[in-house]
Design a protein around this motif. Structure first.
Motif, PDB file in Angstrom:
ATOM      1  N   GLU A  62       1.142  -1.244  -0.278  1.00 17.04           N
ATOM      2  CA  GLU A  62       0.333  -0.061  -0.084  1.00 17.04           C
ATOM      3  C   GLU A  62       1.111   1.331  -0.264  1.00 17.04           C
ATOM      4  OE1 GLU A  62      -3.638   2.105   2.486  1.00 17.04           O
ATOM      5  OE2 GLU A  62      -2.710   0.025   3.401  1.00 17.04           O
ATOM      6  N   TYR A  63       1.888   0.813   1.018  1.00 10.66           N
ATOM      7  CA  TYR A  63       2.510   2.260   1.197  1.00 10.66           C
ATOM      8  C   TYR A  63       4.137   2.346  -0.241  1.00 10.66           C
ATOM      9  CZ  TYR A  63      -0.219   2.951   4.465  1.00 10.66           C
ATOM     10  OH  TYR A  63      -1.112   3.599   5.681  1.00 10.66           O
ATOM     11  N   MET A  64       3.445   1.857  -0.983  1.00 11.42           N
ATOM     12  CA  MET A  64       5.117   1.698  -1.860  1.00 11.42           C
ATOM     13  C   MET A  64       5.416   3.142  -2.892  1.00 11.42           C
ATOM     14  SD  MET A  64       5.487  -0.730  -5.545  1.00 11.42           S
ATOM     15  CE  MET A  64       4.591   0.479  -6.535  1.00 11.42           C
ATOM     16  N   ILE A  65       6.314   3.430  -3.364  1.00  8.20           N
ATOM     17  CA  ILE A  65       6.244   5.365  -4.111  1.00  8.20           C
ATOM     18  C   ILE A  65       7.142   4.274  -5.206  1.00  8.20           C
ATOM     19  CG2 ILE A  65       7.345   7.235  -3.496  1.00  8.20           C
ATOM     20  CD1 ILE A  65       7.698   7.428  -0.485  1.00  8.20           C
ATOM     21  N   PRO A  66       6.857   4.483  -5.851  1.00  9.10           N
ATOM     22  CA  PRO A  66       6.555   4.531  -7.719  1.00  9.10           C
ATOM     23  C   PRO A  66       7.932   5.497  -7.637  1.00  9.10           C
ATOM     24  CG  PRO A  66       4.854   4.755  -7.564  1.00  9.10           C
ATOM     25  CD  PRO A  66       5.067   4.698  -6.542  1.00  9.10           C
ATOM     26  N   VAL A  67       9.087   4.748  -8.655  1.00  9.54           N
ATOM     27  CA  VAL A  67      10.777   5.932  -8.256  1.00  9.54           C
ATOM     28  C   VAL A  67      10.544   6.005 -10.131  1.00  9.54           C
ATOM     29  CG1 VAL A  67      13.086   6.242  -7.663  1.00  9.54           C
ATOM     30  CG2 VAL A  67      11.150   5.143  -6.224  1.00  9.54           C
ATOM     31  N   ARG A  68      10.082   6.882 -10.444  1.00  3.81           N
ATOM     32  CA  ARG A  68      10.746   6.394 -11.860  1.00  3.81           C
ATOM     33  C   ARG A  68      11.608   6.891 -12.382  1.00  3.81           C
ATOM     34  NH1 ARG A  68       4.971   9.170 -14.511  1.00  3.81           N
ATOM     35  NH2 ARG A  68       3.369   7.261 -13.845  1.00  3.81           N
ATOM     36  N   PRO A  69      13.098   7.877 -11.623  1.00  2.00           N
ATOM     37  CA  PRO A  69      13.982   7.937 -12.026  1.00  2.00           C
ATOM     38  C   PRO A  69      14.782   6.122 -12.061  1.00  2.00           C
ATOM     39  CG  PRO A  69      13.505   9.208 -10.452  1.00  2.00           C
ATOM     40  CD  PRO A  69      11.822   8.708 -10.737  1.00  2.00           C
ATOM     41  N   PHE A  70      14.246   5.440 -11.380  1.00  5.75           N
ATOM     42  CA  PHE A  70      14.606   4.441 -11.652  1.00  5.75           C
ATOM     43  C   PHE A  70      13.436   2.968 -11.454  1.00  5.75           C
ATOM     44  CE2 PHE A  70      17.019   6.704  -8.883  1.00  5.75           C
ATOM     45  CZ  PHE A  70      18.309   6.234  -9.540  1.00  5.75           C
TER      46      PHE A  70
END
Length: 339
Positions: A142-150
């Motif tokens: 639920e608390y995953m933060i997508p990290v688009r630079p990676f």
């Protein structure tokens, strides 16, 4: 079959070199006309010198390498320059910090030959974590933060068609047939423009007022994820604002706090749904007719990233008037002391 591998870059010469070294080593078959096209986007480091030197040393048996400069800063300018600079029927986009496997081109050519009815192809992307990254990038659930630079993209081993409701691919490791761009141009031409001078705005234009200020002068430092957050919030503002509307975006940094603001004159969010729309996949009930290719985590990522960095998040909206998102993120004491 002819294709161009397009790499847009800005001031990341060393990372770009690693990407090009991996492309130099890829295997490819006779009969495949392929090239690598690098767009140096407003580079002020040694990128252009490195490319000029590399082009001279580039082995004749490898994929052809050429490059061009796009002086206007912004990836959209770089991508448009690349599309106009090549006539290949297939355009393959990878980022300047990605490493491709040796069988990259063989696999791509194989699927395009077997599945010619598709216009866009995408594949795996896995972060090259080395243990120095912060623990929160590995959080799932639920608390995953997508990290688009990676970015990470993995739908499993089996080939499949990506359809509505599935995770959309990122901009890296994606290949597009040229006729897709022709169809987009044909269907969207004349519908709207984005302009940055209010005096030039016509009824079919979006006016975007974008300001960036820093107490450090021409330098601004912020967690990389907030570059993504700002882009997503501006994208949302455009999607949910009718043409002729006004979008304001502002970023201010001083030694103690980073402030972001995005405001629009769009349709707004029902007041009883403000708390709901920050949750993953939730959209306001009054935007169900708006077609969007987003994954439904723009506001979620903004909210969770703000929380992760100990900041404050405000969301205000009025139906028929617009929406405002404000974010304040405190600067770490070490950064403040060294700013």
């Amino acid at each position: 079959m002819d294709l161009s591998i397009i790499v847009c870059t800005h001031n990341r010469a060393q990372l770009l070199l690693q990407t090009l070294e991996s492309l130099r080593a890829v295997a490819w078959e006779t009969g495949l006309e392929a090239e690598i096209l690098v767009v140096a986007n407003a580079c002020s480091d040694r990128t252009t010198e490195m490319l000029a030197s590399l082009a001279v040393q580039w082995p004749a048996e490898a994929l052809a390498l050429r490059w061009l400069e796009e002086p206007r800063a912004g990836k959209s300018f770089a991508l448009n320059a690349a599309i106009q600079a090549t006539h290949s029927s297939m355009l393959c986009f990878i980022d300047d910090d990605q490493i491709v496997t040796r069988d990259y081109l063989l696999a791509l050519a194989d699927v395009m030959t077997r599945e010619p009815c598709f216009g866009i192809y995408c594949g795996w992307m896995h972060p090259a974590w080395d243990g120095s990254e912060p623990p929160w990038v590995h959080v799932r659930g639920e608390y995953m933060i997508p990290v688009r630079p990676f970015p990470e993209y993995d739908l499993g081993e089996r080939e499949m068609e990506v359809v509505a409701g599935m995770k959309n691919p990122s901009g890296g490791n994606i290949a597009v047939r040229r006729e897709v761009f022709a169809a987009i141009e044909k269907n969207s031409r004349g519908r709207f423009r984005i302009i940055y001078n209010a005096a030039l705005q016509q009824p079919q234009d979006y006016y975007v007022d974008f300001k960036i200020e820093s107490s450090s002068g021409d330098r601004l430092r912020m967690p990389a994820v907030f570059q993504d957050v700002l882009r997503d919030l501006i994208g949302n503002a455009r999607k949910y604002t009718a043409v002729g509307g006004h979008i304001t975006a502002a970023l201010h940094e001083d030694p103690t706090v980073l402030r972001l603001l995005v405001e629009d004159t769009g349709r707004g969010i029902p007041p009883d749904e403000l708390a709901k729309v920050v949750h993953f996949g939730q959209r306001a009930s009054n935007v169900g007719n708006v077609r969007t290719m987003g994954g439904g985590f723009g506001l979620t990522k903004a909210f969770l990233a703000t929380k992760q960095f100990g900041g404050r998040f405000w969301l205000a909206s009025e139906l028929g008037v617009g929406t405002r998102v404000r974010i304040h993120v405190p600067r770490p004491a070490a950064d403040s002391a060294g700013a």
